[in-house]
Design a protein around this motif. Structure first.
Motif, PDB file in Angstrom:
ATOM      1  N   THR A 148       0.839  -1.190   0.000  1.00  0.00           N
ATOM      2  CA  THR A 148       0.000   0.000   0.000  1.00  0.00           C
ATOM      3  C   THR A 148       0.880   1.247   0.000  1.00  0.00           C
ATOM      4  OG1 THR A 148      -0.061   0.124   2.415  1.00  0.00           O
ATOM      5  CG2 THR A 148      -1.737  -1.245   1.339  1.00  0.00           C
ATOM      6  N   GLN A 149       0.255   2.392  -0.207  1.00  0.00           N
ATOM      7  CA  GLN A 149       1.004   3.639  -0.170  1.00  0.00           C
ATOM      8  C   GLN A 149       1.625   3.856   1.202  1.00  0.00           C
ATOM      9  OE1 GLN A 149       1.430   5.768  -2.979  1.00  0.00           O
ATOM     10  NE2 GLN A 149       3.069   6.363  -1.579  1.00  0.00           N
ATOM     11  N   GLU A 150       0.905   3.459   2.243  1.00  0.00           N
ATOM     12  CA  GLU A 150       1.422   3.617   3.604  1.00  0.00           C
ATOM     13  C   GLU A 150       2.662   2.755   3.828  1.00  0.00           C
ATOM     14  OE1 GLU A 150      -1.761   3.115   2.801  1.00  0.00           O
ATOM     15  OE2 GLU A 150      -2.433   5.170   3.225  1.00  0.00           O
ATOM     16  N   GLN A 151       2.662   1.541   3.278  1.00  0.00           N
ATOM     17  CA  GLN A 151       3.825   0.664   3.428  1.00  0.00           C
ATOM     18  C   GLN A 151       5.041   1.229   2.696  1.00  0.00           C
ATOM     19  OE1 GLN A 151       1.551  -2.940   2.161  1.00  0.00           O
ATOM     20  NE2 GLN A 151       2.669  -3.966   3.819  1.00  0.00           N
ATOM     21  N   VAL A 152       4.814   1.778   1.523  1.00  0.00           N
ATOM     22  CA  VAL A 152       5.923   2.382   0.777  1.00  0.00           C
ATOM     23  C   VAL A 152       6.442   3.611   1.516  1.00  0.00           C
ATOM     24  CG1 VAL A 152       6.599   3.491  -1.387  1.00  0.00           C
ATOM     25  CG2 VAL A 152       5.086   1.496  -1.434  1.00  0.00           C
ATOM     26  N   ASP A 153       5.514   4.406   2.066  1.00  0.00           N
ATOM     27  CA  ASP A 153       5.915   5.616   2.793  1.00  0.00           C
ATOM     28  C   ASP A 153       6.797   5.286   3.996  1.00  0.00           C
ATOM     29  OD1 ASP A 153       4.485   7.169   1.037  1.00  0.00           O
ATOM     30  OD2 ASP A 153       2.719   7.366   2.339  1.00  0.00           O
ATOM     31  N   SER A 154       6.502   4.173   4.646  1.00  0.00           N
ATOM     32  CA  SER A 154       7.224   3.822   5.872  1.00  0.00           C
ATOM     33  C   SER A 154       8.374   2.848   5.629  1.00  0.00           C
ATOM     34  CB  SER A 154       6.252   3.206   6.888  1.00  0.00           C
ATOM     35  OG  SER A 154       5.676   2.007   6.370  1.00  0.00           O
ATOM     36  N   PHE A 155       8.681   2.577   4.361  1.00  0.00           N
ATOM     37  CA  PHE A 155       9.747   1.623   4.058  1.00  0.00           C
ATOM     38  C   PHE A 155      11.081   2.182   4.551  1.00  0.00           C
ATOM     39  CE2 PHE A 155      12.742  -0.671   1.283  1.00  0.00           C
ATOM     40  CZ  PHE A 155      12.281  -1.969   1.454  1.00  0.00           C
TER      41      PHE A 155
END
Length: 231
Positions: A148-155
């Motif tokens: 998700t976008q959130e997972q990419v943001d927090s990578f």
């Protein structure tokens, strides 16, 4: 009315043609042009010579060699694109919904690992067997699919040198597996639930994907270094 010299020429040409046809039919005459013209040099079968039997084709590249060469060229392109990236460049992305270069590199390595180790050979991925998941502090079965976008943001920011080492280990394992394959092995379907994904189809999938992502990285690097990061 034909002149005598013309009739004599026609007669001589006819004799030469008959002699050539006789020599060609026995394989006695050999061309010295390009491969398509050298059919008589290979012998003949029922009067028709097969180009694939020509001696010049005996050292033709095998499918295994073609795949190995494709991987080698991809690795060359990839190293040109990533080996001098800074931590800031690895974390950079041109827009909020775009993937950072570090994420793309990690994802493409994980995909190759998953297909050849887990999907085909049903064994632990290099990611797990060599402890890379613990070194990077990331889940064992995660490879970026469906993020998700959130997972990419927090990578997290990953060390480039370690990522390259992980990639080298994966590629060594992929090539070792490739070397053991015979022509018929590419038609094997490792998972009945995915009948469309034969071993050959998986090699095609992986080669296409790593070239695609390598291109992404090269483009993003150029974009970042021509003012993209300052916008």
């Amino acid at each position: 009315m034909f002149r005598p010299w013309f009739c004599s020429l026609i007669l001589r040409l006819t004799v030469i043609q008959l002699r050539l046809e006789t020599q060609f039919s026995t394989g006695a005459l050999k061309w010295h042009g390009n491969l398509s013209e050298q059919v008589c040099a290979a012998g003949h079968e029922a009067g028709t010579v097969r180009v694939k039997d020509h001696p010049a084709r005996r050292n033709a590249m095998t499918l295994n060699e073609f795949i190995e060469d494709a991987f080698a060229k991809e690795h060359e392109f990839l190293m040109d694109a990533v080996q001098d990236l800074t931590p800031e460049e690895l974390a950079w992305r041109p827009g909020h919904e775009a993937n950072p270069m570090g994420w793309i590199l990690w994802h493409m390595l994980r995909v190759e690992d998953m297909w050849f180790q887990f999907f085909i050979q049903r064994q632990p991925e290099i990611w797990e067997s060599e402890g890379w998941n613990e070194k990077f502090g990331l889940p064992t079965r995660d490879n970026g699919f469906g993020h998700t976008q959130e997972q990419v943001d927090s990578f997290p920011a990953l060390d480039l040198t370690e990522l390259i080492r992980y990639g080298d280990s994966i590629r060594a394992a992929s090539l070792a597996y490739l070397k053991g394959l015979g022509p018929d092995d590419f038609d094997v379907v490792p998972r009945e639930a995915r009948p469309e994904m034969s071993v050959g189809a998986i090699f095609r999938q992986v080669i296409g994907e790593v070239y695609q992502h390598q291109g992404h990285l090269a483009y993003l690097k150029g974009l970042a270094r021509t003012g993209g990061m300052s916008r």
